[in-house]
Design a protein around this motif. Structure first.
Motif, PDB file in Angstrom:
ATOM      1  N   ALA A  60       1.063  -0.759   0.174  1.00 61.25           N
ATOM      2  CA  ALA A  60       0.419   0.158   0.126  1.00 61.25           C
ATOM      3  C   ALA A  60       0.293   1.016  -0.228  1.00 61.25           C
ATOM      4  O   ALA A  60       0.311   2.237  -0.002  1.00 61.25           O
ATOM      5  N   GLY A  61       2.364   0.940   0.172  1.00 62.55           N
ATOM      6  CA  GLY A  61       2.959   1.811   0.369  1.00 62.55           C
ATOM      7  C   GLY A  61       2.921   3.475   1.931  1.00 62.55           C
ATOM      8  O   GLY A  61       3.652   4.204   1.044  1.00 62.55           O
ATOM      9  N   ILE A  62       2.718   2.248   2.512  1.00 64.16           N
ATOM     10  CA  ILE A  62       2.546   2.776   3.936  1.00 64.16           C
ATOM     11  C   ILE A  62       4.232   3.569   3.810  1.00 64.16           C
ATOM     12  O   ILE A  62       4.582   3.883   4.864  1.00 64.16           O
ATOM     13  N   MET A  63       4.923   1.931   3.756  1.00 62.26           N
ATOM     14  CA  MET A  63       6.171   2.115   4.245  1.00 62.26           C
ATOM     15  C   MET A  63       7.296   3.650   3.346  1.00 62.26           C
ATOM     16  O   MET A  63       8.252   3.810   4.117  1.00 62.26           O
ATOM     17  N   ASP A  64       6.614   3.382   2.320  1.00 58.63           N
ATOM     18  CA  ASP A  64       6.991   4.803   1.987  1.00 58.63           C
ATOM     19  C   ASP A  64       6.851   6.279   2.593  1.00 58.63           C
ATOM     20  O   ASP A  64       7.092   7.490   2.769  1.00 58.63           O
ATOM     21  N   ARG A  65       5.065   6.310   3.359  1.00 63.95           N
ATOM     22  CA  ARG A  65       5.161   7.074   4.711  1.00 63.95           C
ATOM     23  C   ARG A  65       6.450   7.600   5.113  1.00 63.95           C
ATOM     24  O   ARG A  65       6.570   8.762   5.790  1.00 63.95           O
ATOM     25  N   LEU A  66       6.261   6.376   5.917  1.00 64.36           N
ATOM     26  CA  LEU A  66       6.581   5.791   7.029  1.00 64.36           C
ATOM     27  C   LEU A  66       8.846   6.175   6.305  1.00 64.36           C
ATOM     28  O   LEU A  66       9.809   7.666   7.893  1.00 64.36           O
ATOM     29  N   LEU A 104      -6.024   2.386   5.186  1.00 64.92           N
ATOM     30  CA  LEU A 104      -5.486   2.959   4.842  1.00 64.92           C
ATOM     31  C   LEU A 104      -4.718   3.318   2.952  1.00 64.92           C
ATOM     32  O   LEU A 104      -4.119   4.058   2.671  1.00 64.92           O
ATOM     33  N   GLY A 105      -4.650   1.548   2.611  1.00 64.62           N
ATOM     34  CA  GLY A 105      -3.937   1.292   0.972  1.00 64.62           C
ATOM     35  C   GLY A 105      -5.275   1.695   0.379  1.00 64.62           C
ATOM     36  O   GLY A 105      -4.476   2.330  -0.461  1.00 64.62           O
ATOM     37  N   PHE A 106      -6.590   1.927   0.571  1.00 67.88           N
ATOM     38  CA  PHE A 106      -7.448   2.013  -0.133  1.00 67.88           C
ATOM     39  C   PHE A 106      -7.474   3.317  -0.067  1.00 67.88           C
ATOM     40  O   PHE A 106      -8.160   3.494  -1.208  1.00 67.88           O
ATOM     41  N   CYS A 107      -7.849   4.055   1.003  1.00 60.83           N
ATOM     42  CA  CYS A 107      -8.315   5.640   1.180  1.00 60.83           C
ATOM     43  C   CYS A 107      -7.470   6.351   1.308  1.00 60.83           C
ATOM     44  O   CYS A 107      -7.681   7.653   1.376  1.00 60.83           O
ATOM     45  N   VAL A 108      -6.397   6.117   2.163  1.00 57.36           N
ATOM     46  CA  VAL A 108      -5.442   7.027   2.366  1.00 57.36           C
ATOM     47  C   VAL A 108      -4.344   7.312   1.086  1.00 57.36           C
ATOM     48  O   VAL A 108      -4.138   8.260   0.128  1.00 57.36           O
ATOM     49  N   THR A 109      -3.128   6.686   0.963  1.00 55.28           N
ATOM     50  CA  THR A 109      -1.493   6.738  -0.289  1.00 55.28           C
ATOM     51  C   THR A 109      -2.928   6.190  -1.088  1.00 55.28           C
ATOM     52  O   THR A 109      -2.311   6.537  -2.352  1.00 55.28           O
ATOM     53  N   ARG A 110      -3.880   5.087  -0.969  1.00 54.69           N
ATOM     54  CA  ARG A 110      -4.836   4.629  -2.685  1.00 54.69           C
ATOM     55  C   ARG A 110      -3.491   4.207  -3.561  1.00 54.69           C
ATOM     56  O   ARG A 110      -4.275   4.088  -5.175  1.00 54.69           O
ATOM     57  N   ARG A 111      -2.897   3.570  -2.945  1.00 49.51           N
ATOM     58  CA  ARG A 111      -1.857   2.333  -3.496  1.00 49.51           C
ATOM     59  C   ARG A 111      -2.015   1.064  -4.168  1.00 49.51           C
ATOM     60  O   ARG A 111      -1.614   0.532  -4.309  1.00 49.51           O
ATOM     61  N   LEU A 112      -3.179   0.600  -2.922  1.00 51.04           N
ATOM     62  CA  LEU A 112      -3.125  -0.349  -2.900  1.00 51.04           C
ATOM     63  C   LEU A 112      -4.871  -1.046  -3.913  1.00 51.04           C
ATOM     64  O   LEU A 112      -6.084  -0.023  -3.360  1.00 51.04           O
ATOM     65  N   ARG A 113      -4.942  -2.456  -4.364  1.00 49.12           N
ATOM     66  CA  ARG A 113      -6.241  -2.162  -5.422  1.00 49.12           C
ATOM     67  C   ARG A 113      -6.700  -3.841  -4.414  1.00 49.12           C
ATOM     68  O   ARG A 113      -5.619  -4.880  -4.531  1.00 49.12           O
ATOM     69  N   LEU A 114      -8.081  -4.275  -5.325  1.00 44.83           N
ATOM     70  CA  LEU A 114      -7.818  -5.377  -5.333  1.00 44.83           C
ATOM     71  C   LEU A 114      -7.488  -6.347  -5.373  1.00 44.83           C
ATOM     72  O   LEU A 114      -7.053  -8.043  -5.266  1.00 44.83           O
ATOM     73  N   ALA A 115      -6.863  -6.152  -6.691  1.00 43.12           N
ATOM     74  CA  ALA A 115      -6.241  -7.102  -7.470  1.00 43.12           C
ATOM     75  C   ALA A 115      -5.238  -7.502  -7.200  1.00 43.12           C
ATOM     76  O   ALA A 115      -3.991  -8.359  -7.004  1.00 43.12           O
TER      77      ALA A 115
END
Length: 426
Positions: free
Chosen positions: A70-76, A251-262
């Motif tokens: 989800a790209g949360i690591m990049d935010r950290l 967070l992945g779907f609604c905040v970073t928006r980098r996570l996809r169902l796929a």
């Protein structure tokens, strides 16, 4: 019979046999030698993993994989950069801070090593070279099982029984974890200064810090919510892991928006593979532990240790030396499962605080994940970064030495481990 089981297991493990299979063969050998009805084996295996507390392990694994995808690591990393500022070895410091941040959510060194190697090493190696960059990442990943939440502590508490609480062990790791974090930061600065590495990072700016806090406030809330909820009694470790997983998906779907169902099938499969290995070892080892119990190995071992020393402090040093060797040859989860039921009761009989002994046991085996020849973190980092094993081991030794120094400090000063959990009522 117990010695024969141990010999079979060690023999298979040393020659490179997969650990779960080695445990299974050792258990089967013990059952045959004891002339047991093999029909009890499936029941022992299923009962070992049919446990609500153990469900937290796959959920924490899944949380770590979701954070990476989800790209949360990049935010950290961005947040760490804002606080570190411009200094010599600044990017190395960012790696340690990012490792601590990831550790406060995932609780698994292997998952952390994978995430940090994938996201940070490409940037680090441009400044410090591949060897030192890989060593930093390996050391930062080892914060995962020390800073709560910790999958290793969950396994230890489960194997030790009711005398050790997961929340208490989590709190026992806070102060030593912070000390290790500071020491790793200092080591990165010292090595960078001695080797003349360049100054990196932007000057510290209050405006930038506030901007990053506003942008990543919801991300910071993840570890606070999970750890605070578990320690505060709002939910169990398993429920906390589930909450963390759901929040990471949010967070992945609604905040970073980098996570996809796929992306979810790959995330679930990756977490399931790691969990399957741990689960198989727990299941097979439960049968080995059963054989040890009926053969009264704990009592025999206690008598042997008492014959060597009756001093609790000497006992701790004895166990530390033994685990130093064990950590070099056995995967840590196998060591927890095999050895905790043997040595935890002895430590209690010696009057040693269960939380103190539990944390020392975990820390000792966590360090073993960085020591050759069977350091699982070394293999993960080598596999992802393509650094050769000799270079990684050479660059990791200063960090390993710092961890052993912390272990010695915690043995000598038990209040570093026990003060916080006791103050919180554990």
């Amino acid at each position: 019979m117990s010695l024969a089981v141990i010999a079979v297991f060690l023999g298979l493990a040393i020659v490179g046999m997969p650990l779960a299979f080695a445990l299974g063969v050792a258990a089967l050998a013990g059952l045959l030698m004891a002339d047991f009805d093999l029909a009890i084996l499936p029941t022992r295996l299923m009962n070992a993993v049919d446990s609500f507390p153990l469900m937290s392990i796959p959920l924490f694994m899944l949380t770590g994989e979701v954070m990476l995808k989800a790209g949360i690591m990049d935010r950290l990393v961005e947040l760490a950069n804002a606080f570190i500022g411009r200094m010599r070895g600044g990017l190395a410091q960012v790696a340690i801070v990012s490792g601590a941040g990831l550790a406060s959510v995932s609780g698994a060194a292997v998952a952390d090593a994978s995430a940090l190697s994938s996201t940070l090493v490409p940037s680090l190696k441009n400044e410090y070279g591949l060897g030192f960059s890989a060593g930093i990442v390996a050391a930062a990943a080892n914060l995962g099982p020390i800073i709560p939440p910790s999958g290793a502590m969950i396994v230890y508490a489960y194997m030790a029984g009711s005398s050790v609480s997961v929340g208490g062990l989590f709190m026992a790791g806070v102060v030593p974890g912070l000390i290790l974090f500071v020491v790793l930061m200092a080591l990165c600065s010292l090595i960078s200064w001695r080797r003349g590495y360049p100054v990196t990072g932007a000057p510290i700016s209050l405006a930038n810090i506030l901007r990053q806090l506003r942008r990543n406030g919801l991300v910071i809330l993840l570890p606070i919510m999970v750890i605070g909820g578990i320690v505060g009694g709002a939910f169990t470790p398993t429920e906390g892991a589930a909450v963390g997983c759901c929040y990471a998906l949010f967070l992945g779907f609604c905040v970073t928006r980098r996570l996809r169902l796929a992306d979810l099938p790959d995330v679930i499969v990756t977490a399931a593979k790691t969990t399957a290995v741990v689960g198989a070892m727990i299941a097979f080892a439960s049968t080995v532990t059963f054989l040890f119990t009926i053969d009264m190995l704990p009592l025999k071992l206690a008598g042997l240790v008492e014959g060597i020393t009756r001093d609790p402090s000497a006992f701790l040093w004895l166990i530390a030396g033994m685990l130093l060797v064990v950590g070099m040859f056995l995967e840590s989860n196998a060591a927890y499962i095999m050895l905790v039921p043997l040595f935890h009761p002895i430590a209690v009989a010696y009057g040693i605080d269960p939380l103190h002994f539990g944390f020392l046991f975990v820390l000792n085996l966590v360090i073993g994940m960085l020591t050759p020849p069977v350091g699982v973190i070394l293999f993960v980092v080598c596999g992802i970064t393509k650094v050769d094993m000799g270079t990684l081991v050479r660059e990791s030794w200063p960090f390993i030495a710092a961890m052993y120094a912390l272990l010695a400090l915690c043995i000598v000063c038990p209040t570093l481990v026990t003060a916080l959990p006791r103050a919180m009522g554990y």
